[in-house]
Write a protein that holds these residues in place. Structure first.
Motif, PDB file in Angstrom:
ATOM      1  N   LEU A  17      49.524  19.383 -36.404  1.00  0.00           N
ATOM      2  CA  LEU A  17      48.347  19.558 -35.927  1.00  0.00           C
ATOM      3  C   LEU A  17      48.028  18.265 -35.132  1.00  0.00           C
ATOM      4  CD1 LEU A  17      46.372  20.700 -39.254  1.00  0.00           C
ATOM      5  CD2 LEU A  17      47.335  21.991 -37.545  1.00  0.00           C
ATOM      6  N   GLN A  18      47.441  18.356 -33.768  1.00  0.00           N
ATOM      7  CA  GLN A  18      47.079  17.390 -33.005  1.00  0.00           C
ATOM      8  C   GLN A  18      45.805  17.423 -32.689  1.00  0.00           C
ATOM      9  OE1 GLN A  18      49.599  17.319 -29.557  1.00  0.00           O
ATOM     10  NE2 GLN A  18      48.579  15.493 -28.662  1.00  0.00           N
ATOM     11  N   GLY A  19      45.004  16.475 -32.817  1.00  0.00           N
ATOM     12  CA  GLY A  19      43.565  16.342 -32.311  1.00  0.00           C
ATOM     13  C   GLY A  19      42.492  16.192 -33.278  1.00  0.00           C
ATOM     14  N   ARG A  20      41.348  16.782 -33.407  1.00  0.00           N
ATOM     15  CA  ARG A  20      40.322  16.681 -34.249  1.00  0.00           C
ATOM     16  C   ARG A  20      40.110  17.766 -35.070  1.00  0.00           C
ATOM     17  NH1 ARG A  20      35.160  14.840 -31.641  1.00  0.00           N
ATOM     18  NH2 ARG A  20      34.906  17.044 -31.247  1.00  0.00           N
ATOM     19  N   ILE A  21      40.144  17.932 -36.432  1.00  0.00           N
ATOM     20  CA  ILE A  21      39.648  18.952 -37.075  1.00  0.00           C
ATOM     21  C   ILE A  21      38.102  18.875 -37.519  1.00  0.00           C
ATOM     22  CG2 ILE A  21      40.253  20.175 -39.380  1.00  0.00           C
ATOM     23  CD1 ILE A  21      43.279  18.742 -39.622  1.00  0.00           C
ATOM     24  N   VAL A  22      37.366  19.631 -36.861  1.00  0.00           N
ATOM     25  CA  VAL A  22      36.018  19.409 -36.862  1.00  0.00           C
ATOM     26  C   VAL A  22      35.431  20.728 -36.663  1.00  0.00           C
ATOM     27  CG1 VAL A  22      35.993  17.019 -36.048  1.00  0.00           C
ATOM     28  CG2 VAL A  22      35.699  18.789 -34.486  1.00  0.00           C
ATOM     29  N   ARG A  23      34.248  20.831 -37.201  1.00  0.00           N
ATOM     30  CA  ARG A  23      33.443  22.024 -37.017  1.00  0.00           C
ATOM     31  C   ARG A  23      33.390  22.752 -35.816  1.00  0.00           C
ATOM     32  NH1 ARG A  23      29.737  23.136 -40.953  1.00  0.00           N
ATOM     33  NH2 ARG A  23      29.639  21.200 -41.213  1.00  0.00           N
ATOM     34  N   ALA A  41      55.750  29.056 -48.274  1.00  0.00           N
ATOM     35  CA  ALA A  41      54.584  27.732 -48.241  1.00  0.00           C
ATOM     36  C   ALA A  41      54.222  27.671 -47.093  1.00  0.00           C
ATOM     37  CB  ALA A  41      55.256  26.490 -48.602  1.00  0.00           C
ATOM     38  N   VAL A  42      53.102  27.060 -46.768  1.00  0.00           N
ATOM     39  CA  VAL A  42      52.262  26.682 -45.511  1.00  0.00           C
ATOM     40  C   VAL A  42      51.995  25.222 -45.472  1.00  0.00           C
ATOM     41  CG1 VAL A  42      50.444  26.623 -43.962  1.00  0.00           C
ATOM     42  CG2 VAL A  42      51.433  28.843 -44.852  1.00  0.00           C
ATOM     43  N   VAL A  43      52.559  24.240 -44.529  1.00  0.00           N
ATOM     44  CA  VAL A  43      52.437  22.915 -44.704  1.00  0.00           C
ATOM     45  C   VAL A  43      51.931  22.396 -43.493  1.00  0.00           C
ATOM     46  CG1 VAL A  43      53.694  20.675 -44.764  1.00  0.00           C
ATOM     47  CG2 VAL A  43      54.590  22.547 -46.053  1.00  0.00           C
ATOM     48  N   PHE A  44      50.623  21.567 -43.782  1.00  0.00           N
ATOM     49  CA  PHE A  44      49.994  21.005 -42.454  1.00  0.00           C
ATOM     50  C   PHE A  44      50.552  19.700 -42.414  1.00  0.00           C
ATOM     51  CE2 PHE A  44      45.643  23.403 -42.654  1.00  0.00           C
ATOM     52  CZ  PHE A  44      46.217  24.556 -42.405  1.00  0.00           C
ATOM     53  N   ASP A  45      50.974  19.349 -41.164  1.00  0.00           N
ATOM     54  CA  ASP A  45      51.399  18.132 -40.835  1.00  0.00           C
ATOM     55  C   ASP A  45      50.262  17.403 -40.014  1.00  0.00           C
ATOM     56  OD1 ASP A  45      52.649  15.844 -39.507  1.00  0.00           O
ATOM     57  OD2 ASP A  45      54.449  16.690 -38.911  1.00  0.00           O
ATOM     58  N   LEU A  46      49.797  16.395 -40.627  1.00  0.00           N
ATOM     59  CA  LEU A  46      48.684  15.693 -40.212  1.00  0.00           C
ATOM     60  C   LEU A  46      48.799  14.517 -39.352  1.00  0.00           C
ATOM     61  CD1 LEU A  46      46.206  16.418 -43.270  1.00  0.00           C
ATOM     62  CD2 LEU A  46      46.327  17.693 -41.478  1.00  0.00           C
ATOM     63  N   ALA A  47      50.093  14.110 -38.998  1.00  0.00           N
ATOM     64  CA  ALA A  47      50.332  13.149 -38.256  1.00  0.00           C
ATOM     65  C   ALA A  47      49.710  12.432 -37.141  1.00  0.00           C
ATOM     66  CB  ALA A  47      51.693  12.800 -38.082  1.00  0.00           C
ATOM     67  N   ARG A  48      49.323  13.470 -36.348  1.00  0.00           N
ATOM     68  CA  ARG A  48      48.740  13.299 -35.064  1.00  0.00           C
ATOM     69  C   ARG A  48      47.125  13.866 -35.094  1.00  0.00           C
ATOM     70  NH1 ARG A  48      52.404  15.689 -30.603  1.00  0.00           N
ATOM     71  NH2 ARG A  48      51.379  14.160 -29.428  1.00  0.00           N
ATOM     72  N   VAL A  49      46.578  13.848 -36.085  1.00  0.00           N
ATOM     73  CA  VAL A  49      44.896  14.266 -36.325  1.00  0.00           C
ATOM     74  C   VAL A  49      44.237  13.114 -36.375  1.00  0.00           C
ATOM     75  CG1 VAL A  49      43.401  15.007 -37.963  1.00  0.00           C
ATOM     76  CG2 VAL A  49      45.567  16.193 -37.848  1.00  0.00           C
ATOM     77  N   SER A  50      43.276  12.960 -35.355  1.00  0.00           N
ATOM     78  CA  SER A  50      42.758  11.811 -34.835  1.00  0.00           C
ATOM     79  C   SER A  50      41.398  11.584 -35.742  1.00  0.00           C
ATOM     80  CB  SER A  50      42.378  11.450 -33.642  1.00  0.00           C
ATOM     81  OG  SER A  50      41.613  12.658 -33.084  1.00  0.00           O
ATOM     82  N   THR A  51      40.607  12.798 -36.188  1.00  0.00           N
ATOM     83  CA  THR A  51      39.356  12.879 -36.921  1.00  0.00           C
ATOM     84  C   THR A  51      39.373  14.162 -37.801  1.00  0.00           C
ATOM     85  OG1 THR A  51      38.462  11.860 -34.888  1.00  0.00           O
ATOM     86  CG2 THR A  51      36.866  12.969 -36.290  1.00  0.00           C
TER      87      THR A  51
END
Length: 97
Positions: A17-23, A41-51
């Motif tokens: 994932l890259q960017g913002r996880i927002v409504r 399995a489903v794995v979320f890689d959050l290394a590039r999540v900014s918000t």
């Protein structure tokens, strides 16, 4: 805007994932998770999540429930300090692996 890139390391799907996880910006994330079949399995890689906001957390919780109901493990990896802090504040850090 949230970008989702999926890598398959059979039988695991890693969603980078890259960017913002927002409504309002989670449609691509929902679609990516819904399209996973035949994985253990489903794995979320959050290394590039900014918000991340409450709406984004709600979507992640919902997707976790959906995958687990299908017998698929759900995990987070490369959690940034920001996301980790939000998980701590909301007491959700014990919910996710």
């Amino acid at each position: 805007m949230l970008k989702v890139h999926t890598k398959h390391l059979d039988p695991i799907a890693i969603l980078c994932l890259q960017g913002r996880i927002v409504r309002g910006e989670t449609a691509a994330l929902r679609k990516a998770v819904d399209s996973q079949s035949g994985v253990s399995a489903v794995v979320f890689d959050l290394a590039r999540v900014s918000t991340i906001d409450a709406g984004g957390l709600g979507v992640i919780l919902e997707l976790r429930e959906q995958t687990q109901a299908r017998g698929i493990d759900f995990k987070l990896m490369n959690v940034t300090k920001l996301v980790s802090r939000v998980l701590e504040i909301t007491c959700l850090n014990s919910v996710f692996q």
